[in-house]
Design an enzyme around this catalytic site. Structure first.
Site, PDB file in Angstrom:
ATOM      1  N   CYS A   1       0.823  -1.193   0.000  1.00 42.01           N
ATOM      2  CA  CYS A   1       0.000   0.000   0.000  1.00 42.01           C
ATOM      3  C   CYS A   1       0.864   1.253   0.000  1.00 42.01           C
ATOM      4  O   CYS A   1       2.088   1.180  -0.037  1.00 42.01           O
ATOM      5  CB  CYS A   1      -0.911   0.013   1.237  1.00 42.01           C
ATOM      6  SG  CYS A   1      -1.896  -1.493   1.432  1.00 42.01           S
TER       7      CYS A   1
ATOM      8  N   ASP B   1      -3.290  -9.409   7.695  1.00 47.09           N
ATOM      9  CA  ASP B   1      -2.086  -9.251   8.510  1.00 47.09           C
ATOM     10  C   ASP B   1      -2.046  -7.874   9.165  1.00 47.09           C
ATOM     11  O   ASP B   1      -1.420  -7.691  10.212  1.00 47.09           O
ATOM     12  CB  ASP B   1      -0.821  -9.500   7.678  1.00 47.09           C
ATOM     13  CG  ASP B   1      -0.668  -8.553   6.498  1.00 47.09           C
ATOM     14  OD1 ASP B   1      -1.690  -8.037   6.008  1.00 47.09           O
ATOM     15  OD2 ASP B   1       0.466  -8.335   6.050  1.00 47.09           O
TER      16      ASP B   1
ATOM     17  N   SER C   1      11.223 -11.823  -6.408  1.00 48.70           N
ATOM     18  CA  SER C   1      12.428 -11.361  -7.097  1.00 48.70           C
ATOM     19  C   SER C   1      13.676 -11.893  -6.406  1.00 48.70           C
ATOM     20  O   SER C   1      13.689 -12.122  -5.199  1.00 48.70           O
ATOM     21  CB  SER C   1      12.447  -9.827  -7.104  1.00 48.70           C
ATOM     22  OG  SER C   1      13.710  -9.333  -7.490  1.00 48.70           O
ATOM     23  N   GLY C   2      14.744 -12.041  -7.182  1.00 49.65           N
ATOM     24  CA  GLY C   2      16.026 -12.495  -6.629  1.00 49.65           C
ATOM     25  C   GLY C   2      16.890 -11.368  -6.106  1.00 49.65           C
ATOM     26  O   GLY C   2      18.062 -11.596  -5.779  1.00 49.65           O
TER      27      GLY C   2
ATOM     28  N   GLY D   1       2.888  -3.100   3.333  1.00 51.72           N
ATOM     29  CA  GLY D   1       3.804  -4.234   3.298  1.00 51.72           C
ATOM     30  C   GLY D   1       3.112  -5.546   3.579  1.00 51.72           C
ATOM     31  O   GLY D   1       1.895  -5.675   3.456  1.00 51.72           O
ATOM     32  N   GLU D   2       3.922  -6.526   3.962  1.00 51.19           N
ATOM     33  CA  GLU D   2       3.423  -7.859   4.287  1.00 51.19           C
ATOM     34  C   GLU D   2       4.171  -8.402   5.497  1.00 51.19           C
ATOM     35  O   GLU D   2       5.395  -8.280   5.583  1.00 51.19           O
ATOM     36  CB  GLU D   2       3.619  -8.833   3.113  1.00 51.19           C
ATOM     37  CG  GLU D   2       3.000  -8.402   1.792  1.00 51.19           C
ATOM     38  CD  GLU D   2       1.483  -8.395   1.804  1.00 51.19           C
ATOM     39  OE1 GLU D   2       0.891  -9.011   2.727  1.00 51.19           O
ATOM     40  OE2 GLU D   2       0.898  -7.768   0.907  1.00 51.19           O
TER      41      GLU D   2
ATOM     42  N   ARG E   1      -4.766   1.428  -0.835  1.00 50.10           N
ATOM     43  CA  ARG E   1      -4.600  -0.013  -0.675  1.00 50.10           C
ATOM     44  C   ARG E   1      -4.426  -0.769  -1.980  1.00 50.10           C
ATOM     45  O   ARG E   1      -5.163  -0.540  -2.944  1.00 50.10           O
ATOM     46  CB  ARG E   1      -5.803  -0.607   0.075  1.00 50.10           C
ATOM     47  CG  ARG E   1      -5.607  -2.084   0.421  1.00 50.10           C
ATOM     48  CD  ARG E   1      -6.843  -2.699   1.053  1.00 50.10           C
ATOM     49  NE  ARG E   1      -6.578  -4.083   1.443  1.00 50.10           N
ATOM     50  CZ  ARG E   1      -7.497  -5.018   1.559  1.00 50.10           C
ATOM     51  NH1 ARG E   1      -8.763  -4.732   1.316  1.00 50.10           N
ATOM     52  NH2 ARG E   1      -7.169  -6.256   1.915  1.00 50.10           N
ATOM     53  N   LEU E   2      -3.428  -1.653  -1.976  1.00 51.30           N
ATOM     54  CA  LEU E   2      -3.307  -2.708  -2.977  1.00 51.30           C
ATOM     55  C   LEU E   2      -3.677  -3.991  -2.259  1.00 51.30           C
ATOM     56  O   LEU E   2      -2.939  -4.470  -1.398  1.00 51.30           O
ATOM     57  CB  LEU E   2      -1.887  -2.789  -3.526  1.00 51.30           C
ATOM     58  CG  LEU E   2      -1.604  -3.932  -4.512  1.00 51.30           C
ATOM     59  CD1 LEU E   2      -2.447  -3.776  -5.779  1.00 51.30           C
ATOM     60  CD2 LEU E   2      -0.121  -3.988  -4.878  1.00 51.30           C
ATOM     61  N   ALA E   3      -4.841  -4.538  -2.568  1.00 49.90           N
ATOM     62  CA  ALA E   3      -5.366  -5.684  -1.816  1.00 49.90           C
ATOM     63  C   ALA E   3      -4.635  -6.964  -2.196  1.00 49.90           C
ATOM     64  O   ALA E   3      -4.630  -7.367  -3.364  1.00 49.90           O
ATOM     65  CB  ALA E   3      -6.855  -5.829  -2.079  1.00 49.90           C
TER      66      ALA E   3
END
Length: 609
Positions: A2, A102, A374-375, A78-79, A50-52
Site C-alpha cells: 500500500c 495481517d 524477485s532475486g 507491506g506484508e 490499498r493494494l489488496a
C-alpha cells in the site's frame, strides 16, 4: 502492499485539514489502486491507499481499535509473512479478530507488545500508529529497508509518507533541494536517512521513530549482528536450504495471482525452482529482453553471456508459463515513460534504460499478476558481484561498487565547473566511506580476511542493497505490483552474514552456499553460469535517440537545466558516434535528460550555494 501518509500536529486542529490529507493520500494512488481511506482526529490525520493482497474484503485501512484510554489507529504498508502464527499467539493472549488480514494482526501486536511489536515481525513493512492513549505517533520500518518510509519534522509535529511526493503535497512543505541533497544524488553512497529534499529524512531500516510533544525520538531495534559461526560446510548448506524453502513458501502466500521474475541467473532461477515446488503448473515467470540482444550480444566487463538461453532452460525444467517482455529503443527512450519513472522515484536517478525497462517489465506483469517474487539482494547476501573477488577492489579504500567500475569517474562530470567544485563530491564520498566502515562490528579473534570481508558485506547490506531495493519498490508500486524479495529475510541475512568467507566460497566460486543449497532445483547450465547483472540494451539506437532529445534540450537556451549541467559538455556528447559511445558518455546523457524532466515535473527550489 500500500501507500501510507499522515500528519501529526500538537497545535493545529487537523480535523480542519482534510483537503491537505486528501491531497497527500492521492499521491499514493499508484501504490494502492484498489481502495482509499482516511482517519482524522484533532492531533493526527492518517491516509491510506490499498493494494489488496490478503483478505481482499476485510483489510481496509486506516484500521483502529478503541481502548478504555483512547483510540489506537494505524496505516500499514507491506506484508508480515508470519502473521498466521502471530494471530494464533495473540488469540491465546485474549485478542479477538474481525478480519483475516495481517494488518489487524500487526495492530493487535502493538496493543500487546507496544513498540516491541517490531521484534516479532517477519516481513517487509512500513507503518505508523497514532496512540491517543499517550498522544504519540510511532513509525516502524522493516529491518532491511524493503519498504520506503519518509518523514518531515515540523515546528509542532511531523508529516510522513511512503514516498516524498506524499509529504511534498502538504502545503506546509517547501520543495527545496540543497547542496547536501545533490551531493548524495551524484555520489551513490546511500547515506543513512538521506532524502533529496531538504528537511526530509528516511525512517532508517530497523528503526522506530516516536513523535510526541517533546519532539522526535529514534530507536534502532535491529542491526547486523556479529556472531561466531560454528556450523560446518554440510550443516551450513543444509541450513541455507532449509531457510530458503521456508522463506519462499511463506512469501508465496497471497489471495491474488503470483509470479516470479526470472533472469536466468542463479538468484532468480533458485527462487523459480523453489516456487515451482509449491505452485506447480500455476507458476508464471517473466523476464525482460531487448530486440536483437541475443543475436547481437557482445560481452562486456559485467556480462559474459545473454540471458535468454538460461531463461529457456529454467522455464523448461520447471514447466512455468513464461513470458518475455521484449523492448526496442523506441520504448526505452519514450519521454512519457521516463517521466513516469522519475515521478515514481522522486529523483533524477540517471539510470536510463535500467530504470525504464524495469518499469515497462512491471507494467506488463501487472496485467497478469499482482505479486512477484524477485532475486534481489542475493549478491549482497552471498557475495555474488565480481568485485567481491577482486583483490584490488578489496584494498581500494572506498565503496567497492565505485572501485570496480569506471562509473565513479563520471562523478559530477556533467555539472558546471563552479557547481562541481562547490559540491566537492570526492570529499563527500570519502567521509561517507569512513562513516560506513566505522559502523561495522567485528568479532574478537577474527582473521584479517574475515574482518575485511565482514566490512565488505556490511557495506553492501547497509548501503548498496538499499539503493536497489528502493529502485525496485518504486518501479513496481508505480504500476500497482507488489514485489517480494526472499533473500532479504532477516534470518537468512543474519546467518549468511556471519558465515566465514572461506565457507561462502568453498567451491572456489561466487555464492557457493546458495549454489549448493538450491542446485537440486536448477538446470546445470545455471549452476555453471557466471554472475551476470540486470540487462542493459546494447543497441546504439538507444544512444542515438538520447542524442536527438539532448539536441532539442540544447535548443532551449534559457532552460534551468543549464544552471546545473555544463552546456559545452552536453554539446560535445550529442555529436559523438553513438556506435562507439562509451558507457560513461551514455550515462551522462541519461542523467542530463533525467534532470531536465525532473526540473519540469517538480519545479524545485534549488539552494546549492
Amino acid at each position: 502492499m500500500c501507500g501510507i501518509t499522515g500528519w501529526v500536529s500538537f497545535e493545529t486542529d487537523l480535523s480542519r485539514e482534510r483537503a491537505a490529507l486528501d491531497a497527500m493520500t492521492e499521491t499514493m494512488a499508484c501504490r494502492g489502486p484498489d481502495d482509499s481511506g482516511t482517519w482524522v482526529a484533532p492531533e493526527a490525520a492518517l491516509g491510506h491507499r490499498r493494494l489488496a493482497i490478503i483478505d481482499l474484503p476485510g483489510g481496509r485501512q486506516p484500521m483502529s481499535v478503541t481502548t478504555p484510554n483512547g483510540e489506537v489507529a494505524m496505516v500499514y504498508s507491506g506484508e508480515t509473512y508470519n502473521f498466521t502464527e502471530l494471530r494464533a499467539e495473540l488469540i491465546g493472549k485474549g485478542h479477538r479478530f474481525i478480519t483475516e488480514s495481517d494488518t489487524e494482526v500487526v495492530l493487535h501486536g502493538y496493543l500487546e507488545w507496544g513498540e516491541a511489536v517490531a521484534d516479532h515481525l517477519n516481513g517487509m513493512y512500513a507503518f505508523a500508529i497514532w496512540d491517543a492513549r499517550d498522544r504519540k505517533l510511532v513509525m516502524i520500518r522493516d529491518r532491511m529497508g524493503i519498504k520506503p518510509f519518509y518523514y518531515h519534522p515540523t515546528r509542532d509535529g511531523v508529516i510522513f509518507g511512503s514516498e516524498p511526493k506524499a509529504i511534498l503535497a502538504n502545503p506546509r512543505v517547501r520543495k527545496v533541494v540543497d547542496a547536501d541533497g545533490f551531493r548524495e544524488l551524484f555520489s551513490f553512497t546511500k547515506a543513512p536517512g538521506w532524502s533529496l529534499w531538504k528537511g526530509m529524512t528516511e525512517v532508517e531500516p530497523g528503526t522506530i521513530v516516536r513523535v510526541d510533544e517533546d519532539g522526535v525520538h529514534t530507536h534502532t531495534y535491529w542491526s547486523l549482528p556479529a556472531r561466531p559461526h560454528t556450523d560446518d560446510q554440510e550443516t551450513t548448506v543444509a541450513r541455507v536450504r532449509e531457510l530458503m524453502n521456508d522463506i519462499v513458501e511463506r512469501q508465496l502466500v497471497a489471495d491474488v495471482p503470483r509470479c516470479v521474475l526470472l533472469s536466468g541467473g542463479l538468484d532468480s532461477s533458485a527462487i523459480t525452482g523453489l516456487a515451482a515446488a509449491s505452485l506447480g503448473e500455476q507458476l508464471r515467470t517473466f523476464s525482460v529482453d531487448f530486440v536483437g540482444q541475443e543475436e547481437n550480444f557482445t560481452p562486456d566487463e559485467m556480462r559474459d553471456t545473454p540471458d535468454s538461453p538460461f531463461i529457456r532452460d529454467v522455464a523448461k525444467l520447471v514447466g512455468s508459463a513464461h513470458q518475455d517482455v521484449v523492448l526496442d529503443p523506441q520504448a526505452l527512450t519514450d519521454p512519457s515513460v521516463r517521466r513516469a519513472m522519475i515521478t515514481a522515484r522522486d529523483i533524477p536517478s540517471g539510470m536510463g534504460d535500467l530504470d525504464v525497462s524495469l518499469y515497462l517489465l512491471f507494467k506488463a506483469i501487472r496485467a497478469e499478476s499482482t505479486v512477484a517474487l524477485s532475486g534481489e539482494s542475493a549478491d549482497e547476501v552471498f557475495g555474488g558481484y565480481r568485485w567481491f573477488h577482486d583483490e584490488n577492489v578489496r584494498n581500494a579504500g572506498t565503496f567497492p561498487w565505485m572501485a570496480f567500475s569506471t562509473g565513479h569517474d563520471m562523478r559530477g562530470a556533467i555539472l558546471r565547473e563552479e557547481l562541481r567544485k562547490r559540491l566537492d563530491l570526492d570529499s563527500y564520498v570519502s567521509d561517507q566511506y569512513s562513516s560506513a566502515v566505522a559502523a561495522v562490528q567485528h568479532l574478537d579473534g577474527e582473521s584479517e580476511t574475515d574482518s575485511r570481508m565482514r566490512t565488505f558485506f556490511h557495506l553492501h547490506l547497509t548501503r548498496f542493497v538499499r539503493m536497489l531495493l528502493d529502485r525496485k519498490d518504486r518501479a513496481s508500486m508505480a504500476v500497482g505490483l507488489e514485489v517480494r524479495v526472499p533473500f532479504c529475510d532477516h534470518r537468512l541475512v543474519e546467518y549468511v552474514y556471519n558465515t566465514p568467507w572461506s565457507l561462502k566460497t568453498f567451491d572456489g566460486r561466487e555464492k557457493s552456499l546458495l549454489r549448493h543449497a538450491t542446485k537440486h532445483v536448477l538446470p546445470q547450465s545455471v549452476v555453471d553460469r557466471v554472475k551476470s547483472p540486470y540487462p542493459s540494451t546494447q543497441d546504439p539506437g538507444y544512444a542515438a535517440e538520447l542524442q536527438r532529445q539532448a539536441k532539442d534540450i540544447l535548443a532551449e537556451p534559457g532552460n534551468p537545466l543549464f544552471d546545473l549541467v555544463d552546456r559545452a559538455w552536453l554539446s560535445d556528447i550529442v555529436e559523438r558516434d553513438p556506435v562507439t559511445m562509451t558507457t560513461l558518455a551514455r550515462h551522462g546523457l541519461d542523467r542530463s535528460i533525467d534532470l531536465y524532466h525532473w526540473l519540469d515535473i517538480y519545479r524545485p527550489e534549488l539552494a546549492l550555494s
